[in-house]
Write a protein that holds these residues in place. Structure first.
Motif, short mmCIF file in Angstrom:
data_model
loop_
_atom_site.label_atom_id
_atom_site.label_comp_id
_atom_site.label_asym_id
_atom_site.label_seq_id
_atom_site.Cartn_x
_atom_site.Cartn_y
_atom_site.Cartn_z
N ARG A 21 0.84 -1.21 0.00
CA ARG A 21 0.00 0.00 0.00
C ARG A 21 0.87 1.25 0.00
N PHE A 25 2.03 4.94 -3.32
CA PHE A 25 2.05 6.39 -3.28
C PHE A 25 3.39 6.91 -3.81
N GLU A 29 3.04 12.45 -2.50
CA GLU A 29 1.86 12.00 -1.74
C GLU A 29 2.27 11.47 -0.37
N ARG A 33 1.00 12.89 3.24
CA ARG A 33 0.39 11.99 4.22
C ARG A 33 1.13 12.05 5.56
N ASP A 83 -6.59 7.29 4.66
CA ASP A 83 -7.04 8.26 3.67
C ASP A 83 -7.78 9.40 4.34
N ASN A 84 -7.50 10.61 3.91
CA ASN A 84 -8.27 11.80 4.27
C ASN A 84 -8.37 12.05 5.77
N HIS A 110 -13.90 6.28 3.81
CA HIS A 110 -12.90 5.22 3.93
C HIS A 110 -13.44 4.06 4.75
N HIS A 115 -9.85 2.32 9.82
CA HIS A 115 -9.55 3.63 10.40
C HIS A 115 -9.55 3.55 11.92
#
Length: 141
Positions: A21, A25, A29, A33, A83-84, A110, A115
């Motif tokens: 994963r 990126f 990116e 992050r 993410d986000n 997500h 999370h």
């Protein structure tokens, strides 16, 4: 400045099952992050000791020593996979308690379980440096 360098984060994830994963990126990116993860670490918790710089929670003066614990750098790497994290929580509608902190839930796109598990793990990593007030563990019999 983020708590984890790009080089450290690359090595950290290369040694874990998150390697594929993370490698998806690009460097720009990854840097974004890591910065968002560092911001989250600064904002989500109330830490013991005093920050040495006004714009970052760490390094801190704790018991007279200046510390940037390895746990903070590792937590940054873990949160950087999500993410986000800088955009999702402020727009959410519901609250959930995870790892002793309240998180907003509801409008995020997500994977919720991923999370929450990551944030709970980060809370555990940072537990020795977090000020907790009135936290009582609940056990089911």
């Amino acid at each position: 400045m983020s708590y984890a360098s790009l080089e450290f984060a690359d090595a950290y994830h290369a040694a874990r099952q998150s390697a594929e994963r993370w490698s998806d990126f690009g460097d720009a990116e990854k840097a974004r992050r890591l910065m968002s993860a560092s911001d989250a670490i600064d904002r989500w918790f109330d830490y013991i000791g005093q920050p040495e710089k006004p714009n970052r929670a760490f390094p801190r003066k704790i018991n007279g020593a200046s510390v940037l614990p390895d746990a903070v750098v590792q937590a940054c790497c873990e949160l950087a996979l999500l993410d986000n994290i800088s955009g999702c929580l402020p727009t959410a509608a519901k609250l959930k308690q995870v790892g002793g902190i309240l998180l907003k839930d509801g409008e995020c796109e997500h994977a919720q379980d991923e999370h929450h598990l990551a944030v709970a793990m980060v809370a555990r990593l940072l537990a020795p440096y977090i000020r907790t007030v009135g936290f009582t563990p609940i056990r089911r019999c």
